[in-house]
Design a protein around this motif. Sequence first.
Motif, PDB file in Angstrom:
ATOM      1  N   LYS A 185      -5.982  14.838  -0.181  1.00 32.35           N
ATOM      2  CA  LYS A 185      -4.481  14.794   0.669  1.00 32.35           C
ATOM      3  C   LYS A 185      -4.267  13.838   1.887  1.00 32.35           C
ATOM      4  O   LYS A 185      -3.351  13.051   1.805  1.00 32.35           O
ATOM      5  CB  LYS A 185      -4.075  16.131   0.908  1.00 32.35           C
ATOM      6  CG  LYS A 185      -2.558  16.175   1.464  1.00 32.35           C
ATOM      7  CD  LYS A 185      -2.094  17.894   1.657  1.00 32.35           C
ATOM      8  CE  LYS A 185      -0.705  18.014   2.078  1.00 32.35           C
ATOM      9  NZ  LYS A 185      -0.445  19.059   2.114  1.00 32.35           N
ATOM     10  N   THR A 188      -4.312  10.266   0.355  1.00 34.54           N
ATOM     11  CA  THR A 188      -2.969  10.050  -0.080  1.00 34.54           C
ATOM     12  C   THR A 188      -1.781   9.678   0.662  1.00 34.54           C
ATOM     13  O   THR A 188      -1.095   8.860   0.742  1.00 34.54           O
ATOM     14  CB  THR A 188      -2.702  11.300  -1.162  1.00 34.54           C
ATOM     15  OG1 THR A 188      -3.844  11.278  -2.011  1.00 34.54           O
ATOM     16  CG2 THR A 188      -1.559  10.930  -1.841  1.00 34.54           C
ATOM     17  N   LEU A 189      -1.799  10.553   1.715  1.00 33.81           N
ATOM     18  CA  LEU A 189      -0.606  10.491   2.718  1.00 33.81           C
ATOM     19  C   LEU A 189      -0.885   9.209   3.688  1.00 33.81           C
ATOM     20  O   LEU A 189       0.337   8.472   3.731  1.00 33.81           O
ATOM     21  CB  LEU A 189      -0.390  11.594   3.799  1.00 33.81           C
ATOM     22  CG  LEU A 189      -0.256  13.100   2.904  1.00 33.81           C
ATOM     23  CD1 LEU A 189      -0.202  14.292   3.822  1.00 33.81           C
ATOM     24  CD2 LEU A 189       1.204  13.098   2.364  1.00 33.81           C
ATOM     25  N   PRO A 228       5.037  13.219  -1.581  1.00 35.00           N
ATOM     26  CA  PRO A 228       4.650  14.558  -1.551  1.00 35.00           C
ATOM     27  C   PRO A 228       4.273  15.333  -2.826  1.00 35.00           C
ATOM     28  O   PRO A 228       3.303  16.546  -2.835  1.00 35.00           O
ATOM     29  CB  PRO A 228       6.162  15.394  -1.371  1.00 35.00           C
ATOM     30  CG  PRO A 228       7.061  14.045  -0.579  1.00 35.00           C
ATOM     31  CD  PRO A 228       6.606  12.809  -1.594  1.00 35.00           C
ATOM     32  N   VAL A 229       4.474  14.673  -4.131  1.00 35.58           N
ATOM     33  CA  VAL A 229       4.064  15.417  -5.091  1.00 35.58           C
ATOM     34  C   VAL A 229       2.493  15.123  -5.499  1.00 35.58           C
ATOM     35  O   VAL A 229       1.755  15.933  -5.438  1.00 35.58           O
ATOM     36  CB  VAL A 229       4.689  14.773  -6.495  1.00 35.58           C
ATOM     37  CG1 VAL A 229       4.304  15.127  -7.819  1.00 35.58           C
ATOM     38  CG2 VAL A 229       6.231  14.926  -6.396  1.00 35.58           C
ATOM     39  N   ALA A 231       0.451  14.234  -3.022  1.00 38.52           N
ATOM     40  CA  ALA A 231      -0.251  15.196  -2.112  1.00 38.52           C
ATOM     41  C   ALA A 231      -0.586  16.532  -2.589  1.00 38.52           C
ATOM     42  O   ALA A 231      -1.789  17.163  -2.115  1.00 38.52           O
ATOM     43  CB  ALA A 231       0.590  15.145  -0.736  1.00 38.52           C
ATOM     44  N   ASP A 232       0.338  17.075  -3.111  1.00 39.44           N
ATOM     45  CA  ASP A 232       0.204  18.601  -3.615  1.00 39.44           C
ATOM     46  C   ASP A 232      -0.510  18.621  -4.814  1.00 39.44           C
ATOM     47  O   ASP A 232      -1.046  19.678  -5.200  1.00 39.44           O
ATOM     48  CB  ASP A 232       1.563  19.091  -3.597  1.00 39.44           C
ATOM     49  CG  ASP A 232       2.244  19.445  -1.835  1.00 39.44           C
ATOM     50  OD1 ASP A 232       1.256  19.500  -1.211  1.00 39.44           O
ATOM     51  OD2 ASP A 232       3.244  19.528  -1.849  1.00 39.44           O
ATOM     52  N   GLU A 233      -0.586  17.669  -5.728  1.00 40.66           N
ATOM     53  CA  GLU A 233      -0.783  17.481  -7.172  1.00 40.66           C
ATOM     54  C   GLU A 233      -1.866  16.444  -7.192  1.00 40.66           C
ATOM     55  O   GLU A 233      -1.528  15.515  -7.936  1.00 40.66           O
ATOM     56  CB  GLU A 233       0.174  17.726  -7.938  1.00 40.66           C
ATOM     57  CG  GLU A 233       1.345  18.938  -8.030  1.00 40.66           C
ATOM     58  CD  GLU A 233       2.405  18.750  -8.994  1.00 40.66           C
ATOM     59  OE1 GLU A 233       2.349  18.207  -9.807  1.00 40.66           O
ATOM     60  OE2 GLU A 233       3.501  19.404  -8.411  1.00 40.66           O
ATOM     61  N   PRO A 234      -2.878  16.566  -6.746  1.00 43.26           N
ATOM     62  CA  PRO A 234      -3.714  15.184  -6.646  1.00 43.26           C
ATOM     63  C   PRO A 234      -4.102  14.497  -8.015  1.00 43.26           C
ATOM     64  O   PRO A 234      -4.617  13.533  -8.327  1.00 43.26           O
ATOM     65  CB  PRO A 234      -5.138  15.500  -6.125  1.00 43.26           C
ATOM     66  CG  PRO A 234      -5.007  16.994  -6.064  1.00 43.26           C
ATOM     67  CD  PRO A 234      -3.637  17.401  -6.184  1.00 43.26           C
ATOM     68  N   ASN A 236      -1.773  14.334 -10.771  1.00 44.07           N
ATOM     69  CA  ASN A 236      -0.636  14.073 -11.452  1.00 44.07           C
ATOM     70  C   ASN A 236      -0.570  12.594 -11.652  1.00 44.07           C
ATOM     71  O   ASN A 236      -0.428  11.909 -10.789  1.00 44.07           O
ATOM     72  CB  ASN A 236       0.748  14.604 -10.295  1.00 44.07           C
ATOM     73  CG  ASN A 236       2.133  14.680 -11.146  1.00 44.07           C
ATOM     74  OD1 ASN A 236       2.299  13.449 -11.693  1.00 44.07           O
ATOM     75  ND2 ASN A 236       2.619  15.595 -11.196  1.00 44.07           N
ATOM     76  N   GLU A 333       6.800  17.286   7.710  1.00 41.22           N
ATOM     77  CA  GLU A 333       6.744  17.933   6.610  1.00 41.22           C
ATOM     78  C   GLU A 333       5.425  17.531   5.880  1.00 41.22           C
ATOM     79  O   GLU A 333       4.880  18.468   5.280  1.00 41.22           O
ATOM     80  CB  GLU A 333       8.223  17.671   5.723  1.00 41.22           C
ATOM     81  CG  GLU A 333       9.466  18.335   6.277  1.00 41.22           C
ATOM     82  CD  GLU A 333      10.353  18.089   5.433  1.00 41.22           C
ATOM     83  OE1 GLU A 333      10.195  17.418   4.083  1.00 41.22           O
ATOM     84  OE2 GLU A 333      11.567  18.153   5.681  1.00 41.22           O
ATOM     85  N   LEU A 334       4.993  16.380   5.724  1.00 39.20           N
ATOM     86  CA  LEU A 334       3.821  15.966   5.045  1.00 39.20           C
ATOM     87  C   LEU A 334       2.599  16.403   5.721  1.00 39.20           C
ATOM     88  O   LEU A 334       1.513  16.442   5.264  1.00 39.20           O
ATOM     89  CB  LEU A 334       3.864  14.452   4.782  1.00 39.20           C
ATOM     90  CG  LEU A 334       4.872  13.850   3.851  1.00 39.20           C
ATOM     91  CD1 LEU A 334       5.043  12.593   3.846  1.00 39.20           C
ATOM     92  CD2 LEU A 334       4.704  14.469   2.399  1.00 39.20           C
TER      93      LEU A 334
END
Length: 386
Positions: A185, A188-189, A228-229, A231-234, A236, A333-334
């Motif tokens: 994550k 990714t960010l 955001p997607v 980061a939460d769904e590596p 995807n 938020e991230l």
Amino acid sequence: MVQRYTQLCPVAFGAGAVSTTGDVAKELGFCKVLVVTDENVEKLGHIQKVVDSLVAAGIEMVLFNRSEMDAPDYSVQAGAALAKGEAVDGIIGIGGGSVLDTAKGISALAANDINVAEMLDYTRKMMPLANPSMKLILIPTTSGTGSESTFVAVISDTTTHEKIGVPSPPSFAIVDPELTLGMPKAITLYTGMDALSHVCEALTSIQPNPHSDVLCYDTIERIYKWLPVAADEPMNLEARENLALASNHAGIAFNDAMVHLGHAIAHSLGATYHIPHGVACALVTPVIIELTAPVYPDKIKKIGACMGLTVSSKEPQEIGLAVANHLRAFQKELGLPTFKELDLTREQILGCMSYVANEGLRFLCPVPVTEAVITESLGKLYDSYQ
């Protein structure tokens, strides 16, 4: 004003593209290549995909896995020595931004009869190297720097603690989103926000162009929606495809339009405190948005629109503040860290002023960058995240 736009090199994009490495190497006339990477990428198994493709194409390879964060000069020197000793005729870099910069530095140095310190000195003096860089294929495993489509390698001078941009254009880029699946994550960010910083600065430099602008706005929309997607769904793939495309487009965009003060500040923070480049770029981008809004109010308003923000004001300062604060909220938020959370003080941030003042990129900012402007920007950079 007449403006030029280009695409530096061909790009093979899509899931599974890494399997075409051997074919691309053959097209470029390679017989024996140096594959540049680092130990982490090697452990992930990505190197084997490159090796298998090269073997299938009948191309010999030598592995250099000693790339390090921020592409230090000694890694470039070691890689170039190996390339010369093995008499390779091509370089392939596979990894994150630091690996790609290392590969680019090796391709420039290995083609010339000088050491890395001399190469960096040539660059400082804006003197061309005697010989062009070796042919080079770049394969990113992150979605941030876009280095696979830019002409410069950012190399760290470990003696002077500077980051130096060495011209070294790639011959071909292979962008395979599958190589970014499962990325942690934080990485990714950081890489995603690095790409966002590229386009915000490209849009507001002294030499923007219509081709870059189109790519920039599209990049902002993709990153705002898909970061955001991912980061939460590596795992995807759709998110990874969009971020890979955004990163590549950002690289193509700023290769023409260039980045400016934000990257001068980010380079100073990275060289001085070894902050991840993407973090420094992320935190400084809202400051750059505020600073350049009086010059490009309509562009800044459109940046906000690409992030789902409607700004009704016509006052440039109000537009800049609204978009900057919207971006800061997005970053919060991230979960991006602040400088305080990185254990850096305001005084330490302000201590980078002289480095920034001597960074050539600052001259590409549309606002005259005086020492007072640098000091104010560095102070705002720290204060805005309390």
